[in-house]
Design a protein around this motif. Structure first.
Motif, PDB file in Angstrom:
ATOM      1  N   ALA A  87       0.730  -1.163  -0.013  1.00  0.00           N
ATOM      2  CA  ALA A  87       0.059  -0.111  -0.042  1.00  0.00           C
ATOM      3  C   ALA A  87       1.013   1.246  -0.030  1.00  0.00           C
ATOM      4  O   ALA A  87       0.705   2.243  -0.683  1.00  0.00           O
ATOM      5  N   PHE A  88       1.978   1.128   0.853  1.00  0.00           N
ATOM      6  CA  PHE A  88       2.765   2.651   1.119  1.00  0.00           C
ATOM      7  C   PHE A  88       3.669   2.665  -0.258  1.00  0.00           C
ATOM      8  O   PHE A  88       3.843   3.940  -0.775  1.00  0.00           O
ATOM      9  N   ALA A  89       3.955   1.553  -0.950  1.00  0.00           N
ATOM     10  CA  ALA A  89       4.864   1.676  -2.188  1.00  0.00           C
ATOM     11  C   ALA A  89       3.999   1.931  -3.532  1.00  0.00           C
ATOM     12  O   ALA A  89       4.508   2.125  -4.494  1.00  0.00           O
ATOM     13  N   GLY A  90       2.617   1.962  -3.240  1.00  0.00           N
ATOM     14  CA  GLY A  90       2.037   1.913  -4.444  1.00  0.00           C
ATOM     15  C   GLY A  90       1.647   0.606  -5.379  1.00  0.00           C
ATOM     16  O   GLY A  90       1.419   0.995  -6.531  1.00  0.00           O
ATOM     17  N   TRP A  91       2.113  -0.460  -4.884  1.00  0.00           N
ATOM     18  CA  TRP A  91       1.749  -1.583  -5.342  1.00  0.00           C
ATOM     19  C   TRP A  91       0.593  -2.290  -5.343  1.00  0.00           C
ATOM     20  O   TRP A  91      -0.152  -2.041  -4.490  1.00  0.00           O
ATOM     21  N   GLN A  92       0.152  -3.338  -6.034  1.00  0.00           N
ATOM     22  CA  GLN A  92      -1.008  -3.884  -5.763  1.00  0.00           C
ATOM     23  C   GLN A  92      -0.792  -4.923  -4.741  1.00  0.00           C
ATOM     24  O   GLN A  92       0.125  -5.398  -4.593  1.00  0.00           O
ATOM     25  N   ASP A  93      -1.606  -5.037  -3.885  1.00  0.00           N
ATOM     26  CA  ASP A  93      -1.957  -6.018  -2.861  1.00  0.00           C
ATOM     27  C   ASP A  93      -1.484  -7.307  -3.224  1.00  0.00           C
ATOM     28  O   ASP A  93      -2.111  -7.971  -4.105  1.00  0.00           O
ATOM     29  N   PRO A  94      -0.295  -8.016  -2.825  1.00  0.00           N
ATOM     30  CA  PRO A  94      -0.144  -9.403  -3.132  1.00  0.00           C
ATOM     31  C   PRO A  94      -0.880 -10.393  -2.919  1.00  0.00           C
ATOM     32  O   PRO A  94      -1.112 -11.470  -3.488  1.00  0.00           O
ATOM     33  N   GLY A  95      -2.085 -10.326  -1.794  1.00  0.00           N
ATOM     34  CA  GLY A  95      -2.999 -11.355  -1.698  1.00  0.00           C
ATOM     35  C   GLY A  95      -2.787 -12.106  -0.643  1.00  0.00           C
ATOM     36  O   GLY A  95      -1.715 -12.601  -0.395  1.00  0.00           O
ATOM     37  N   GLY A 110       0.447 -17.878  -9.394  1.00  0.00           N
ATOM     38  CA  GLY A 110       0.541 -17.570 -10.869  1.00  0.00           C
ATOM     39  C   GLY A 110      -0.577 -16.950 -11.440  1.00  0.00           C
ATOM     40  O   GLY A 110      -0.685 -16.741 -12.690  1.00  0.00           O
ATOM     41  N   GLN A 111      -1.835 -16.989 -10.651  1.00  0.00           N
ATOM     42  CA  GLN A 111      -2.883 -15.900 -11.236  1.00  0.00           C
ATOM     43  C   GLN A 111      -2.786 -14.601 -10.877  1.00  0.00           C
ATOM     44  O   GLN A 111      -2.225 -14.135  -9.881  1.00  0.00           O
ATOM     45  N   GLY A 112      -3.378 -13.779 -11.766  1.00  0.00           N
ATOM     46  CA  GLY A 112      -3.557 -12.599 -11.566  1.00  0.00           C
ATOM     47  C   GLY A 112      -2.187 -11.955 -11.802  1.00  0.00           C
ATOM     48  O   GLY A 112      -1.611 -12.180 -12.566  1.00  0.00           O
ATOM     49  N   HIS A 113      -1.938 -10.825 -11.002  1.00  0.00           N
ATOM     50  CA  HIS A 113      -0.443 -10.060 -11.401  1.00  0.00           C
ATOM     51  C   HIS A 113       0.450 -10.592 -10.574  1.00  0.00           C
ATOM     52  O   HIS A 113       1.763 -10.144 -10.671  1.00  0.00           O
ATOM     53  N   VAL A 114       0.360 -11.833  -9.925  1.00  0.00           N
ATOM     54  CA  VAL A 114       1.507 -12.344  -9.026  1.00  0.00           C
ATOM     55  C   VAL A 114       1.784 -13.781  -9.726  1.00  0.00           C
ATOM     56  O   VAL A 114       1.276 -14.747  -9.673  1.00  0.00           O
ATOM     57  N   ALA A 115       3.200 -13.851 -10.565  1.00  0.00           N
ATOM     58  CA  ALA A 115       3.388 -14.965 -11.367  1.00  0.00           C
ATOM     59  C   ALA A 115       4.082 -15.871 -10.426  1.00  0.00           C
ATOM     60  O   ALA A 115       4.702 -15.540  -9.228  1.00  0.00           O
ATOM     61  N   TRP A 116       4.393 -17.146 -11.059  1.00  0.00           N
ATOM     62  CA  TRP A 116       4.970 -18.238 -10.140  1.00  0.00           C
ATOM     63  C   TRP A 116       6.531 -17.831  -9.864  1.00  0.00           C
ATOM     64  O   TRP A 116       6.858 -17.901  -8.853  1.00  0.00           O
ATOM     65  N   GLY A 117       7.211 -17.408 -10.948  1.00  0.00           N
ATOM     66  CA  GLY A 117       8.827 -17.006 -10.503  1.00  0.00           C
ATOM     67  C   GLY A 117       9.011 -15.920  -9.277  1.00  0.00           C
ATOM     68  O   GLY A 117       9.648 -16.477  -8.264  1.00  0.00           O
TER      69      GLY A 117
END
Length: 290
Positions: free
Chosen positions: A32-40, A222-229
């Motif tokens: 939230a502070f960095a302006g990134w999407q919630d990792p979930g 691996g779904q959404g904006h968070v990939a496996w790598g």
């Protein structure tokens, strides 16, 4: 999610998982502070596999002894009175509450529970609870002018009732901001256990719950904006950092109080409330970003 984001979030997970300040809240707040999407919730649960791997390695002798005694007690009734065999059963019993509640409230955990206002509330409330529990423990350990020091319980005194109460405390950590270690350690201190015993059982109790949660969430990786790598990379970072934190924390609590963590939790909760109230930070920051 970029590789840099995964590195930072893995570092945060490793640094905060074993401290009574809530790793899930810090992952949420960092994004939230960095302006990134919630990792979930799925990312959080999977990276916790890394920190639990650190627990398994750090406590490998204890875990190996407990598993061996528990397995042999299944076929040898005389061993069922052995402390290590009983610990095996108590870890199983203590894991029931979080398993039941985790499945029941899965949708809330992945949605409404991640509201920053709720996180601020739990940071403050559980900070106060930890502070009270810590003061009671200190009073028993040092006594006072008009009272003698009181002997606190060790893990050899752990009963089924206490094991279940520990489990209920651990289940509270399904709400970001509560902290798994903070809730279980607070519960242990309030039940009269020493700081080291409360922390040790807290870490052992977390193993089946965290591993089960991580495996359960693998289907959503691996779904959404968070990939496996990036997820795997963050998990490895969490493992390395988490192991160092465990070693430091177990030495710290042997002669220090939890008050620094209490103060940090309360101040962070107040700052978070202020930022949301001022409109600087949305209570749902990051949920639609990216």
């Amino acid at each position: 999610m970029s590789w840099f984001e995964s590195f930072v979030l893995g570092l945060v997970q490793g640094l905060t998982e074993f401290l009574p300040i809530s790793s899930s809240a810090h992952l949420r707040l960092t994004a939230a502070f960095a302006g990134w999407q919630d990792p979930g919730a799925a990312f959080t649960a999977i990276t916790q596999i890394g920190t639990e791997a650190a627990v398994i390695i750090y406590f490998r002798k204890d875990i190996g002894r407990i598993i061996s005694a528990w397995a042999r007690s299944l076929f040898n009734r005389e061993l069922r009175h052995d402390h290590d065999a009983q610990m095996g059963w108590l870890v199983i019993v203590g894991s029931i509450p979080i398993g039941v509640l985790g499945i029941t409230f899965k949708d809330a955990i992945e949605g409404p529970f991640r509201d920053l206002r709720l996180i601020a509330t739990t940071l403050i409330v559980m900070g106060v609870v930890l502070g009270i529990a810590d003061r009671l423990a200190a009073r028993d350990e040092t006594g006072g002018r008009h009272r003698a020091a009181k002997q606190r319980k060790s893990l050899t005194d752990l009963s089924v009732k206490d094991g279940l109460l520990y489990g209920v405390c651990q289940a509270m950590a399904l709400i970001p901001g509560v902290s798994r270690s903070g809730a279980t350690i607070s519960g242990g201190l309030l039940m009269g256990y020493t700081r080291e015993s409360a922390a040790r059982y807290s870490f052992l109790l977390a193993i089946p719950a965290v591993l089960a949660s991580g495996v359960f969430e693998l289907k959503d990786a691996g779904q959404g904006h968070v990939a496996w790598g990036p997820t795997v990379f963050a998990t490895v970072i969490a493992f390395v950092v988490g192991y160092a934190v465990i070693a430091w924390f177990m030495k710290f609590i042997s002669h220090k109080s939890f008050m620094p963590f209490v103060i940090y939790r309360i101040l962070l909760g107040i700052v978070l409330f202020a930022l949301v109230a001022a409109g600087t930070l949305s209570p749902h920051a990051g949920e639609t970003a990216g």
